[in-house]
Design an enzyme around this catalytic site. Structure first.
Site, PDB file in Angstrom:
ATOM      1  N   SER A  82       0.796  -1.242   0.000  1.00 18.03           N
ATOM      2  CA  SER A  82       0.000   0.000   0.000  1.00 18.03           C
ATOM      3  C   SER A  82       0.822   1.282   0.000  1.00 18.03           C
ATOM      4  O   SER A  82       0.256   2.370  -0.158  1.00 18.03           O
ATOM      5  CB  SER A  82      -0.959   0.013   1.188  1.00 18.03           C
ATOM      6  OG  SER A  82      -1.999  -0.882   0.933  1.00 18.03           O
ATOM      7  N   LYS A 113       0.264   3.306  -2.956  1.00 18.40           N
ATOM      8  CA  LYS A 113      -0.906   4.198  -3.063  1.00 18.40           C
ATOM      9  C   LYS A 113      -0.490   5.674  -2.996  1.00 18.40           C
ATOM     10  O   LYS A 113      -1.173   6.532  -3.557  1.00 18.40           O
ATOM     11  CB  LYS A 113      -1.914   3.879  -1.950  1.00 18.40           C
ATOM     12  CG  LYS A 113      -2.543   2.489  -2.088  1.00 18.40           C
ATOM     13  CD  LYS A 113      -3.333   2.094  -0.838  1.00 18.40           C
ATOM     14  CE  LYS A 113      -3.947   0.708  -0.998  1.00 18.40           C
ATOM     15  NZ  LYS A 113      -4.548   0.205   0.258  1.00 18.40           N
ATOM     16  N   TYR A 137      -4.908   3.640   7.983  1.00 18.58           N
ATOM     17  CA  TYR A 137      -6.306   3.143   8.069  1.00 18.58           C
ATOM     18  C   TYR A 137      -6.926   3.451   9.441  1.00 18.58           C
ATOM     19  O   TYR A 137      -6.803   4.568   9.910  1.00 18.58           O
ATOM     20  CB  TYR A 137      -6.369   1.631   7.761  1.00 18.58           C
ATOM     21  CG  TYR A 137      -5.392   1.240   6.692  1.00 18.58           C
ATOM     22  CD1 TYR A 137      -5.555   1.719   5.396  1.00 18.58           C
ATOM     23  CD2 TYR A 137      -4.277   0.458   6.962  1.00 18.58           C
ATOM     24  CE1 TYR A 137      -4.642   1.402   4.405  1.00 18.58           C
ATOM     25  CE2 TYR A 137      -3.363   0.132   5.978  1.00 18.58           C
ATOM     26  CZ  TYR A 137      -3.544   0.615   4.708  1.00 18.58           C
ATOM     27  OH  TYR A 137      -2.642   0.308   3.755  1.00 18.58           O
ATOM     28  N   TYR A 145      -3.828  -2.430 -10.215  1.00 12.80           N
ATOM     29  CA  TYR A 145      -3.640  -2.015  -8.812  1.00 12.80           C
ATOM     30  C   TYR A 145      -2.695  -2.990  -8.091  1.00 12.80           C
ATOM     31  O   TYR A 145      -1.767  -2.582  -7.388  1.00 12.80           O
ATOM     32  CB  TYR A 145      -5.017  -1.947  -8.129  1.00 12.80           C
ATOM     33  CG  TYR A 145      -4.973  -2.055  -6.626  1.00 12.80           C
ATOM     34  CD1 TYR A 145      -4.579  -0.981  -5.834  1.00 12.80           C
ATOM     35  CD2 TYR A 145      -5.320  -3.252  -5.981  1.00 12.80           C
ATOM     36  CE1 TYR A 145      -4.516  -1.097  -4.454  1.00 12.80           C
ATOM     37  CE2 TYR A 145      -5.254  -3.377  -4.609  1.00 12.80           C
ATOM     38  CZ  TYR A 145      -4.863  -2.304  -3.851  1.00 12.80           C
ATOM     39  OH  TYR A 145      -4.797  -2.422  -2.484  1.00 12.80           O
ATOM     40  N   VAL A 181       1.186  -3.783   3.730  1.00 12.22           N
ATOM     41  CA  VAL A 181       1.180  -5.089   4.405  1.00 12.22           C
ATOM     42  C   VAL A 181       2.439  -5.923   4.127  1.00 12.22           C
ATOM     43  O   VAL A 181       2.601  -6.993   4.715  1.00 12.22           O
ATOM     44  CB  VAL A 181      -0.077  -5.946   4.098  1.00 12.22           C
ATOM     45  CG1 VAL A 181      -1.324  -5.345   4.721  1.00 12.22           C
ATOM     46  CG2 VAL A 181      -0.236  -6.182   2.613  1.00 12.22           C
TER      47      VAL A 181
HETATM   48  N1  GLN Z   1      -2.229  -5.379  -2.026  1.00  9.91           N
HETATM   49  C1  GLN Z   1      -2.760  -5.278  -0.698  1.00  9.91           C
HETATM   50  C2  GLN Z   1      -4.260  -5.493  -0.730  1.00  9.91           C
HETATM   51  O1  GLN Z   1      -4.858  -5.071  -1.697  1.00  9.91           O
HETATM   52  C3  GLN Z   1      -2.433  -3.935  -0.125  1.00  9.91           C
HETATM   53  C4  GLN Z   1      -2.983  -3.739   1.258  1.00  9.91           C
HETATM   54  C5  GLN Z   1      -2.053  -3.027   2.191  1.00  9.91           C
HETATM   55  O2  GLN Z   1      -0.856  -2.949   1.995  1.00  9.91           O
HETATM   56  N2  GLN Z   1      -2.619  -2.551   3.283  1.00  9.91           N
HETATM   57  O3  GLN Z   1      -4.843  -6.077   0.144  1.00  9.91           O
END
Ligand code: GLN
Length: 308
Positions: A64, A67, A244, A192, A262
């Protein structure tokens, strides 16, 4: 003068008991076997000086953290119009939650939860006209902010996540049903996930984030990547939404704009001074690196650097 070298060695010792307390992101099979003992931390200052500790040259899945880069790119292209399709409020929900999206009619709360980043990817595909061109431009952008052309994605992580990406497909389908996705669900989710599977080291990540510590301009090369006002907004969203439903906790204990993934990475920005990246694959219950968060908390406490 802050002794960064000494601070990093103290942190590397003090976080040891925390390494085994986290849990790897086993919902992505390729990440399930990550070694919980891995730890790395890197700092890049405005004059290009770097301080590093641990496995700082080892690349890991940025997940993430990507992002931040796709949002920067999309904001660059679509400006404030973007906010018609994605909000700017913390969600107070897990990163892959579906509930809020249903009652808020397919408009994600912010660009850093999965639904928001999926919409952002959709805006990039519409702009670049194909999934291939979108990925290529995103990767090029990351390579240019990191000043490193060797950065690439990890196809094993990508394939493995796609096979188990039921929730992301559900989020994308829900948004498509509300008319908030222009391209095909499969194309958007695949692109994505490809962004998420880009692999970087803490050293590369701390270099790449430097432009956000300096109002959108890389302080080393003087290259401008985004306007000062857009940089301000990306930092604001990292502070309020970057972790989050633990963004409040992160602001409380660390006190810097930051974004987690993650894969176990976290990037953070000390405005007008530096960018920091940390990696440790064990996650807390919110999906953020447990030892990584603690390391950043120790860093801001020991150095006295925080935005508060
Ligand atoms: N690729 C992971 C997902 O879509 C990214 C989530 C994350 O890093 N929090 O679940």
């Amino acid at each position: 003068m802050i002794n960064y070298e000494a601070i990093l060695s103290e942190i590397a010792e003090e976080i040891v008991p925390y390494l085994s307390l986290g849990k790897v992101a086993d919902y992505i099979p390729a990440l399930a076997n990550a070694d919980l003992n891995q730890f790395a931390m890197s700092i890049t200052l405005f004059d290009g000086t770097t301080y590093n500790i641990g496995d700082f040259n080892t690349r890991f899945s940025i997940q993430s953290i990507s992002k931040v880069f796709t949002f920067t790119k999309s904001l660059n292209i679509h400006s404030a119009e973007l906010y018609n399709r994605v909000g700017k409020e913390p969600s107070g929900n897990p990163f892959n939650s579906l509930v809020q999206l249903e009652y808020e009619k397919g408009k994600p709360r912010n660009p850093f939860i999965n639904a928001g980043a999926i919409v952002i990817t959709d805006t990039l595909i519409s702009h670049y006209k194909s999934t291939e061109a979108t990925f290529e431009n995103t990767l090029n952008f990351i390579q240019s902010i990191a000043h490193n052309k060797t950065i690439d994605f990890d196809s094993e992580v990508y394939e493995s996540e796609y096979k188990t990406s039921f929730r992301n497909l559900a989020l994308a389908n829900l948004m498509k049903s509300f008319g908030n996705l222009d391209n095909s669900v499969d194309d958007v989710v695949k692109t994505y996930l490809k962004h998420c599977s880009i692999a970087m080291s803490t050293k590369e990540l701390s270099r790449a984030m430097l432009f956000l510590a300096n109002h959108g301009t890389d302080p080393i090369s003087q290259q401008n990547f985004i306007t000062p006002s857009q940089a301000k907004r990306i930092n604001a969203l990292m502070l309020t939404c970057g972790h989050y439903d633990a963004s409040g906790e992160f602001a409380f204990y660390v006190g810097l704009p930051g974004k987690s993934g993650v894969g176990g990475g976290i990037v953070a920005v000390v405005p007008n001074m530096m960018s920091i990246a940390v990696f440790s694959p064990g996650l807390n219950s919110w999906g953020n690196s447990l030892a990584g968060t603690h390391a950043l908390q120790l860093f801001t406490s020991k150095s006295g650097l925080s935005i508060f």
